[in-house]
Design an enzyme around this catalytic site. Structure first.
Site, PDB file in Angstrom:
ATOM      1  N   TYR A  58       0.852  -1.199   0.000  1.00  0.00           N
ATOM      2  CA  TYR A  58       0.000   0.000   0.000  1.00  0.00           C
ATOM      3  C   TYR A  58       0.886   1.246   0.000  1.00  0.00           C
ATOM      4  O   TYR A  58       1.754   1.396   0.859  1.00  0.00           O
ATOM      5  CB  TYR A  58      -0.874  -0.039   1.247  1.00  0.00           C
ATOM      6  CG  TYR A  58      -1.990   1.000   1.299  1.00  0.00           C
ATOM      7  CD1 TYR A  58      -3.315   0.628   1.119  1.00  0.00           C
ATOM      8  CD2 TYR A  58      -1.712   2.339   1.572  1.00  0.00           C
ATOM      9  CE1 TYR A  58      -4.341   1.557   1.207  1.00  0.00           C
ATOM     10  CE2 TYR A  58      -2.724   3.279   1.650  1.00  0.00           C
ATOM     11  CZ  TYR A  58      -4.044   2.882   1.472  1.00  0.00           C
ATOM     12  OH  TYR A  58      -5.046   3.812   1.562  1.00  0.00           O
ATOM     13  N   ASP A  66       0.092   6.072  11.769  1.00  0.00           N
ATOM     14  CA  ASP A  66      -0.797   5.577  12.828  1.00  0.00           C
ATOM     15  C   ASP A  66      -1.530   4.303  12.392  1.00  0.00           C
ATOM     16  O   ASP A  66      -1.726   3.378  13.178  1.00  0.00           O
ATOM     17  CB  ASP A  66      -1.785   6.672  13.281  1.00  0.00           C
ATOM     18  CG  ASP A  66      -2.365   7.464  12.116  1.00  0.00           C
ATOM     19  OD1 ASP A  66      -1.944   7.256  10.945  1.00  0.00           O
ATOM     20  OD2 ASP A  66      -3.247   8.308  12.358  1.00  0.00           O
ATOM     21  N   THR A  90     -36.736  12.742   7.518  1.00  0.00           N
ATOM     22  CA  THR A  90     -35.411  13.164   7.056  1.00  0.00           C
ATOM     23  C   THR A  90     -34.295  12.747   8.010  1.00  0.00           C
ATOM     24  O   THR A  90     -33.254  12.245   7.579  1.00  0.00           O
ATOM     25  CB  THR A  90     -35.390  14.697   6.859  1.00  0.00           C
ATOM     26  OG1 THR A  90     -36.464  15.053   5.988  1.00  0.00           O
ATOM     27  CG2 THR A  90     -34.088  15.158   6.229  1.00  0.00           C
TER      28      THR A  90
END
Lengths: 208, 208
Positions: free
Chosen positions: A68, A74, A144
């Site tokens: 990666y 961290d 909503t």
């Protein structure tokens, strides 16, 4: 022992087991003891160094291999002693990392719960609602507030479920405990970063 | 025939089949023909009225029943003639509505693709990346751009898949065509709002 995890917005201290947080732009105390730290924030690190002579960066002692590119320190520290699990660190962002046979297989980055909620008022003032943390995720929403709360939680939960395939999921971070409750196969570890910092210090006893 | 869908940010006209968009704070033309409109924006409506005498609000002619409290008019118009489908209107927000036997069962509201992307730089400048619309959703990402693109797309796709249970999904809105490609059981309708406005006008021939 004093440990410090320096983030984008916060100094997160662990002082002999006790936690203290300071915003990076606020006053921090003078410590008379050595500080072991990790940092993703150069300016804040310089500030800590300016106040305290005896501080040790743990980054050079970290052994963590991954394909990666651009993985935050961290995140690496959180993952570094894990064997087979999905690690979910739920803070201002939610990082999801896949560890398989001690190898890091990659991961993805969701917005944190607060960031997620804060998007909506930027789209329309009509969508400015508080997160209903108790919204029923088995019913289609009918107002909503629930429509947004349901969407936020489902948007976080479903991609994690999809990638975990019933593997164990380890939650950490400020919203880790809350989110872990939506998963059967989950454990919550409050202090995985500090635990792993201590393990790195122990493994390299030359530096204590 | 001139139709206008007045949104939070845009006047969206359909003039004899041709579309024109104007930002609500920009200059709009004088039209010499009657305008049929729907609106979620009072100020913009007042502006249109000021320039054009002959304009007709279609809202009073809409027949749409739902238990959902606070459903936007544009969402109701989009759903009003649907029978059994999931309607996904992918604009600045992505509204997802469940229609079953012509009845509205509720829905939820995801952030739109652009709003979703724009959250990340607000969390950290390191997360300021463009959406990779071609990210492989079957592979765990191995860089920040893919980690964010994967998370955004999965956060939108998975909750919709979960609720659709292989029912047909109807996509509309600016990002509707793009998103529809991630679903086998999908159709894309570019102009569902205008189509339904025309159907309301036809059904109430008194107003033409």
């Amino acid at each position: 022992m004093i440990l410090c995890d320096i983030g984008n917005t916060t100094f997160h201290f662990n002082i002999n087991g006790e936690e203290q947080r300071y915003l990076v732009n606020s006053e921090i105390p003078d410590f008379k003891e050595r500080i072991y730290y990790i940092s993703v924030n150069e300016n804040a690190t310089a500030k800590l160094k300016h106040k305290n002579d005896d501080i040790i960066d743990l980054e050079p002692y970290l052994e963590f291999k991954t394909k990666y590119v651009g993985m935050g320190l961290d995140r690496k520290i959180a993952c570094c002693f894990l064997e087979d699990t999905i690690l979910v660190d739920a803070g201002s962002a939610i990082t999801v990392d896949i560890m398989k046979k001690k190898k890091h297989k990659g991961g993805f980055i969701l917005p944190g719960l607060k960031a997620f909620r804060d998007i909506y008022p930027q789209i329309s003032h009509k969508l400015d609602v508080d997160l209903n943390t108790k919204v029923n995720l088995d019913k289609i929403p009918l107002c909503t507030k629930d429509a947004i709360s349901y969407a936020i939680l489902k948007s976080i939960i479903e991609p994690i479920k999809k990638v975990s395939k019933k593997k164990q999921i380890t939650f950490t971070g400020g919203d880790g405990e809350f989110l872990s409750k939506f998963f059967d196969n989950s454990i919550y570890k409050k202090d995985i970063i500090f635990e792993n910092m201590r393990r790195i210090i122990d493994a390299n006893n030359c530096i204590t």
